[in-house]
Design a protein around this motif. Structure first.
Motif, short mmCIF file in Angstrom:
data_model
loop_
_atom_site.label_atom_id
_atom_site.label_comp_id
_atom_site.label_asym_id
_atom_site.label_seq_id
_atom_site.Cartn_x
_atom_site.Cartn_y
_atom_site.Cartn_z
N ALA A 563 0.85 -1.20 0.00
CA ALA A 563 0.00 0.00 0.00
C ALA A 563 0.88 1.25 0.00
CB ALA A 563 -0.91 0.01 1.23
N LEU A 564 0.30 2.36 -0.42
CA LEU A 564 1.06 3.60 -0.60
C LEU A 564 0.89 4.58 0.54
CD1 LEU A 564 0.16 4.13 -4.37
CD2 LEU A 564 2.20 3.04 -3.44
N ASP A 565 0.26 4.15 1.64
CA ASP A 565 -0.05 5.10 2.71
C ASP A 565 0.78 4.87 3.97
OD1 ASP A 565 -1.14 2.70 3.47
OD2 ASP A 565 -3.19 3.45 3.74
N GLY A 566 1.83 4.07 3.88
CA GLY A 566 2.64 3.81 5.06
C GLY A 566 3.56 4.97 5.41
N GLU A 567 3.78 5.17 6.70
CA GLU A 567 4.68 6.23 7.16
C GLU A 567 6.14 5.84 6.97
OE1 GLU A 567 3.77 7.26 11.16
OE2 GLU A 567 1.71 7.90 10.71
N ASN A 568 6.42 4.53 7.09
CA ASN A 568 7.80 4.05 6.94
C ASN A 568 8.03 3.65 5.49
OD1 ASN A 568 10.27 2.81 6.99
ND2 ASN A 568 9.74 1.29 8.55
N PRO A 569 8.85 4.37 4.76
CA PRO A 569 9.05 4.05 3.34
C PRO A 569 9.72 2.69 3.12
CG PRO A 569 10.63 5.70 4.07
CD PRO A 569 9.65 5.53 5.19
N ASN A 570 10.34 2.14 4.17
CA ASN A 570 11.01 0.85 4.05
C ASN A 570 10.09 -0.33 4.40
OD1 ASN A 570 13.54 2.02 3.34
ND2 ASN A 570 13.85 2.53 5.50
N SER A 571 8.87 0.01 4.80
CA SER A 571 7.92 -1.05 5.16
C SER A 571 6.99 -1.34 3.99
CB SER A 571 7.09 -0.62 6.38
OG SER A 571 6.06 -1.56 6.62
N PHE A 572 6.74 -2.63 3.78
CA PHE A 572 5.81 -3.04 2.73
C PHE A 572 4.38 -3.18 3.24
CE2 PHE A 572 9.79 -5.19 1.07
CZ PHE A 572 10.00 -4.28 0.06
N ALA A 573 4.17 -3.01 4.56
CA ALA A 573 2.90 -3.38 5.17
C ALA A 573 1.82 -2.32 5.04
CB ALA A 573 3.11 -3.72 6.64
N GLY A 574 2.12 -1.13 4.51
CA GLY A 574 1.12 -0.09 4.39
C GLY A 574 0.84 0.59 5.72
N GLY A 575 -0.10 1.54 5.71
CA GLY A 575 -0.36 2.35 6.89
C GLY A 575 -1.52 1.89 7.74
N THR A 576 -2.29 0.90 7.30
CA THR A 576 -3.44 0.43 8.09
C THR A 576 -2.96 -0.49 9.20
OG1 THR A 576 -4.77 0.49 6.06
CG2 THR A 576 -5.70 -0.66 7.96
N GLU A 577 -3.44 -0.23 10.41
CA GLU A 577 -3.02 -1.04 11.55
C GLU A 577 -3.24 -2.52 11.27
OE1 GLU A 577 -4.75 -1.83 15.96
OE2 GLU A 577 -4.42 0.30 15.45
N THR A 578 -2.16 -3.30 11.42
CA THR A 578 -2.26 -4.72 11.06
C THR A 578 -3.20 -5.49 11.99
OG1 THR A 578 -0.26 -5.20 12.36
CG2 THR A 578 0.03 -4.74 10.01
N ALA A 579 -3.31 -5.07 13.25
CA ALA A 579 -4.23 -5.75 14.16
C ALA A 579 -5.68 -5.56 13.72
CB ALA A 579 -4.04 -5.25 15.58
N PHE A 580 -5.99 -4.41 13.14
CA PHE A 580 -7.34 -4.18 12.63
C PHE A 580 -7.60 -5.11 11.44
CE2 PHE A 580 -10.15 -2.06 9.55
CZ PHE A 580 -11.30 -1.94 10.33
N ILE A 581 -6.65 -5.19 10.51
CA ILE A 581 -6.81 -6.08 9.36
C ILE A 581 -6.96 -7.52 9.82
CG2 ILE A 581 -5.65 -7.01 7.31
CD1 ILE A 581 -4.31 -4.28 6.96
N ALA A 582 -6.10 -7.94 10.75
CA ALA A 582 -6.14 -9.32 11.23
C ALA A 582 -7.46 -9.63 11.91
CB ALA A 582 -4.97 -9.57 12.18
N SER A 583 -7.94 -8.71 12.74
CA SER A 583 -9.21 -8.93 13.44
C SER A 583 -10.39 -8.94 12.47
CB SER A 583 -9.41 -7.85 14.50
OG SER A 583 -8.37 -7.91 15.47
N ALA A 584 -10.32 -8.08 11.44
CA ALA A 584 -11.38 -8.06 10.43
C ALA A 584 -11.47 -9.40 9.72
CB ALA A 584 -11.12 -6.94 9.42
N TYR A 585 -10.32 -9.96 9.35
CA TYR A 585 -10.33 -11.27 8.71
C TYR A 585 -10.72 -12.39 9.68
CZ TYR A 585 -8.64 -10.15 4.03
OH TYR A 585 -8.54 -9.70 2.74
N TYR A 586 -10.37 -12.25 10.93
CA TYR A 586 -10.81 -13.20 11.97
C TYR A 586 -12.34 -13.28 11.96
CZ TYR A 586 -10.97 -14.99 16.89
OH TYR A 586 -11.18 -15.70 18.05
N TYR A 587 -12.98 -12.12 11.92
CA TYR A 587 -14.45 -12.09 11.83
C TYR A 587 -14.93 -12.70 10.51
CZ TYR A 587 -19.01 -10.27 10.56
OH TYR A 587 -20.30 -10.17 10.11
N TYR A 588 -14.32 -12.26 9.42
CA TYR A 588 -14.78 -12.66 8.09
C TYR A 588 -14.69 -14.17 7.91
CZ TYR A 588 -15.36 -11.94 3.00
OH TYR A 588 -15.82 -11.93 1.71
#
Length: 944
Positions: A563-588
């Motif tokens: 994703a293009l919204d990460g604060e760390n330019p060296n990170s590939f994980a994007g700017g969305t909190e990973t725990a939110f993504i993980a919990s969303a998929y846990y529900y899904y």
């Protein structure tokens, strides 16, 4: 009337597959009837149906989407079957005869695993001569060769598939293939040659790029069963009586290519020996055969500034080049494969350590040459050592992918959008080569689960993927067995480790559910339910070990990859909190398991996982939403997941949608999503009343956007939004594939929302659909066709020069649709030349839309929309940018709002005329369009 597309386990005439309890399906076409009244299935051991083993009789219980045959299958037996269909208008039709043939099943093997007494680096050919002294009725070869093999009978290739035995978790199970070699054998002397090569089994492969991931020796198991017309039979089995010789293939590898020396005559004979592999892991094939599905001509022979000779296929493809040559003996011809030119010269640095070459040493004879045990991802081929003139007609691009039927197509008035669709389709062709890989060209080519799951919806519209995904999810379940339910990020693991992540590992639930909804056959849920459940149970265990918060907050997560919204330019994980993504998929995933349990009539598990899912959703709401509905996270992906996965608190959707619109406004109506957010992006927008914004994102041509790559000449989907920079330079060689289909998931939105073809979960297999086409004035027309499991659907719309709407729909036999006509008044709608109100169709006004219930048939709708579809004006510029120019500011601030106030029809939320003046869509009356053209035309000139 005709009955067609007869399939067994969703495969046409399967030979030697693991069929389990077989299920048959069929499609009825060319009839004015609406419904199937009854059907009859007859199965026999002969084409004439004298030896019938099952006859359903005329029955109302036979579902064309999947009817399980209640017969006990016998080993190595061919079954013939046909279907008769009765319809509601009295028509009757009987299909042609189709067949399926079983493999060895539980029959013991007489053959032994053998390996040549050669150095393990030497590619061998294992061979056996034998005599046939009777007239042959039929002959089959049952073969598994490790790593890859090709079988020749009497010097001719058996079968039309390549790269057998395909790619799976070899440490868990081994597939064997069945070949019909009846016409290849002859009375008298015969010879079998089986060439073996490294492949993924023992070649350089995986993220570690090491050898011998699954084994360090070549091995062959081959059993030829010959039935004679006199009723007797004989078996030719692999054993120590076979011999070996060195192959003309000197070296081969998936990443590095192949070296083929045709000057090597049949050489010294070597002994073979038995090797202990065993039979317990053997299984009849699940993999569809990999075939040459298309052939492409070279469009141009290029002489580069560096003096290289380069072939341009015009299309980034996967497979190899086949060429004709009569070069003198000893001539060494080298083909090097690459995806892009740089400064007009051949380039392949983005392939990392993969050599991607084919070297051929000519024998002086006229020959048609191809590789045997590798494949390449490429558009350009550098030719070195060629004898004579390099001519286009001497080279052919052989396109390889798994043998799947093409089922979907999309066309619009915008050629860039059409190319985008083709790019996604070609990405699927290139990466659906037995395993859904991330990329087909560099030193990776692995079954990344996240790529597969986000694209699975698009894939299943484009092609019939049931059998393809059925094999892949079986492999997932095999890997899970020793991991306590955990799903690795890469399947088969291939030495890459067992790390897992939300969005990737959720492939275990998402693909089986997607396939079930798409094809209506619950067999895949029956097969995979334990796998699906064990994945959710694995997350639940992580949750419980961290305090039972009903959130997934532990472990490493890949996040919104690239994703293009990460604060760390060296990170590939994007700017969305990973725990939110993980919990969303846990529900899904929990909700998918609950729904699957309901389909399978497992009531207790249905309630258990529904309760779990609801608890997770409430925990997410408590953690991430305020009492007024404000989402704590401000990323595009966070809003998109919250809406798509139904995480928004009751009554707060309008707030979240409004905040999301502000987010996009701040991002100048450009996407910033990665692998997780992008698949749901336009779906969520269209479902949330922001269809105009979905089209804006689709149609943006500057970076970052889908069409940016198209304008840069892409013929497949890129791994990154800027894999190639505007100056034509590749943006980097670290993880940069030009054939990486994940972002091609936008095509599912095109089928479902642009064209409106939506399956309904409680009536799966497209037996009933929600038909919701959503036109946009920036396209003159759009249309899609989809050959579903129940038959052909068509949906298309067109906006006339006057702004009027017309639609064409085709609903197949024995299916129905709930149509929603947008922006319509019931009294204005015509269908097939008549007023809709005067027909027998069930129609009603639903707010600004008209709802119509459709049955099988062809429908042409026409009406004048309630609100005019106006032309598209520059959404690339924000209001603040526009008003920097004084002339522009005057037009916007003074003139345009007044016009809008005078001529606006209705309201758009609580937006003022001034706010509307820089929105991408204006609901205005047609009388003001000319004036808007003048004013906004002035603005465009002053900005540009």
């Amino acid at each position: 009337m005709r009955v067609i597309k007869l399939k067994t386990n969703h495969i046409t005439n399967p030979l030697g597959f693991d069929l389990g309890q077989p299920s048959i399906s069929f499609v009825t076409i060319e009839t004015d009837a609406k419904k199937q009244e009854a059907a009859q299935v007859i199965v026999a051991l002969d084409k004439e149906f004298n030896e019938v083993v099952f006859d359903s009789g005329k029955s109302e219980d036979i579902d064309s989407l999947g009817f399980q045959l209640p017969i006990q299958l016998k080993q190595r037996t061919c079954y013939y079957w046909k279907v008769t269909v009765w319809t509601d208008n009295g028509e009757v039709a009987t299909s042609d005869v189709n067949w399926f043939e079983t493999a060895k099943m539980s029959e013991p093997w007489t053959s032994k695993w053998i390996t040549p007494k050669l150095d393990s680096s030497v590619h061998p050919v294992l061979t056996k001569e034998f005599n046939v002294d009777k007239k042959i009725k039929s002959a089959r070869a049952y073969v598994c060769g490790l790593g890859l093999y090709e079988i020749n009978i009497n010097k001719a290739k058996a079968g039309d598939e390549y790269l057998a035995p395909n790619f799976n978790a070899y440490n868990k199970w081994l597939q064997y293939q069945t070949y019909d070699i009846t016409d290849s054998l002859k009375q008298g002397e015969n010879i079998i040659d089986v060439s073996l090569a490294n492949g993924m089994y023992k070649g350089r492969f995986g993220l570690s790029r090491t050898e011998n991931l699954y084994g360090d020796k070549f091995a062959l198991l081959c059993e030829v069963v010959i039935d004679f017309e006199d009723g007797t039979s004989t078996i030719v089995s692999s054993d120590e009586t076979w011999k070996a010789r060195k192959s003309q293939v000197l070296a081969s590898g998936i990443y590095d290519g192949e070296i083929l020396d045709s000057t090597l005559a049949e050489q010294a004979i070597y002994e073979v020996e038995e090797i202990e592999i065993g039979y317990e892991k053997l299984k009849a094939r699940l993999s569809l055969p990999v075939k040459i599905k298309e052939r492409l001509n070279v469009v141009e022979v290029i002489t580069t500034p560096a003096g290289e000779t380069v072939l341009d296929l015009g299309q980034n493809m996967v497979g190899w080049i086949e060429f004709k040559t009569k070069a003198p003996k000893g001539t060494e011809i080298t083909l090097q494969y690459g995806e892009i030119l740089q400064d007009g010269n051949f380039y392949r640095d983005n392939l990392q350590s993969a050599k991607c070459e084919f070297k051929y040493i000519a024998n002086g004879e006229e020959s048609v040459v191809r590789p045997h045990f590798t494949y390449y991802g490429f558009r350009y081929v550098k030719v070195s050592g060629w004898h004579g003139e390099v001519k286009q007609e001497d080279f052919t691009g052989c396109v390889l992918y798994s043998d799947m039927e093409l089922t979907g197509h999309i066309e619009t008035s915008n050629p860039l959008v059409n190319r985008l669709f083709l790019n996604a389709l070609w990405g699927q062709k290139g990466n659906f080569l037995d395993v859904p890989t991330d990329c087909p060209q560099r030193d990776e080519r692995l079954g990344w689960t996240g790529d597969a799951q986000v694209f699975s919806g698009t894939a299943s519209f484009n092609m019939d993927t049931f059998a393809f995904f059925n094999k892949y999810v079986y492999d997932i379940a095999c890997e899970q067995e020793v991991l306590g339910g955990k799903v690795p990020n890469i399947v088969p693991v291939a030495g890459t480790g067992d790390g897992c992540s939300s969005g990737w590992s959720d492939v275990a639930t998402i693909i089986p559910w997607t396939v079930y909804v798409q094809y209506g056959d619950k067999r895949i849920l029956e097969q995979q339910f334990d796998s699906m459940k064990s994945w959710v149970d694995f997350i639940r265990k992580q949750d419980e070990n961290s305090g039972s918060r009903r959130l997934w907050v532990t472990g490493f997560q890949l996040g919104d990859w690239l994703a293009l919204d990460g604060e760390n330019p060296n990170s590939f994980a994007g700017g969305t909190e990973t725990a939110f993504i993980a919990s969303a998929y846990y529900y899904y995933s929990s909700m998918i398991v609950s729904k699957s349990a309901k389909v399978l009539n497992r009531e207790e598990l249905f309630k258990e996982y529904e309760t779990l899912a609801n608890e997770i959703r409430e925990a997410i709401r408590a953690e991430y939403f305020t009492s007024t509905g404000r989402l704590a996270l401000k990323n595009q992906t966070a809003y998109i997941l919250a809406l798509y996965m139904d995480l928004v608190p009751e009554g707060k959707k309008a707030r979240v949608v409004a905040d999301m619109q502000e987010r996009f406004k701040a991002d100048k109506n450009h996407l910033k999503t990665g692998f997780i957010g992008t698949p749901y992006l336009c779906k969520s927008l269209s479902e949330s009343g922001c269809n105009d914004l979905a089209y804006t994102l689709l149609l943006n041509k500057d970076y970052p956007s889908w069409l940016y790559a198209v304008t840069m000449g892409a013929t497949t989907i890129w791994e990154r939004w800027n894999s190639v920079l505007p100056d034509g330079k590749i943006s980097g060689t670290d993880m940069n594939s030009l054939n990486h289909y994940s972002y091609g998931s936008i095509v599912e939105w095109m089928y479902r929302y642009m064209a409106g073809i939506n399956p309904v979960e409680d009536k799966p297999g497209f037996r009933h659909i929600r038909l919701t086409p959503m036109p946009d004035y920036r396209l003159k027309y759009a249309k899609a066709t989809y050959n579903s499991a129940v038959g052909l659907y068509e949906s298309g719309w067109r906006i006339s020069e006057e702004g009027n709407l017309s639609f064409k729909f085709v609903i197949p036999f024995n299916a129905s649709a709930s149509l929603i006509l947008p922006n319509a008044k019931l009294e204005n709608v015509k269908v097939n030349g008549k007023s809709l109100k005067e027909t027998e169709l069930n129609a009603s006004q639903s707010g600004d839309n008209v709802t119509v219930e459709l049955v099988s048939g062809v429908y042409d709708f026409y009406y004048v929309p309630q609100v005019a579809y106006v032309k598209y004006y520059s959404t690339q510029w924000s209001y603040e940018e526009l008003v920097k120019n004084e002339e522009t500011k005057k037009a916007l601030v003074e003139t345009l709002p007044i016009l809008l106030e005078e001529h606006m029809i209705g309201k758009v939320g609580d937006k003022s005329p001034r706010e509307l003046s820089y929105m991408p869509f204006f609901p205005v009356s047609s009388v003001v369009l000319d004036e808007l053209d003048k004013k906004l035309g002035t603005i465009k000139v002053s900005v540009d």
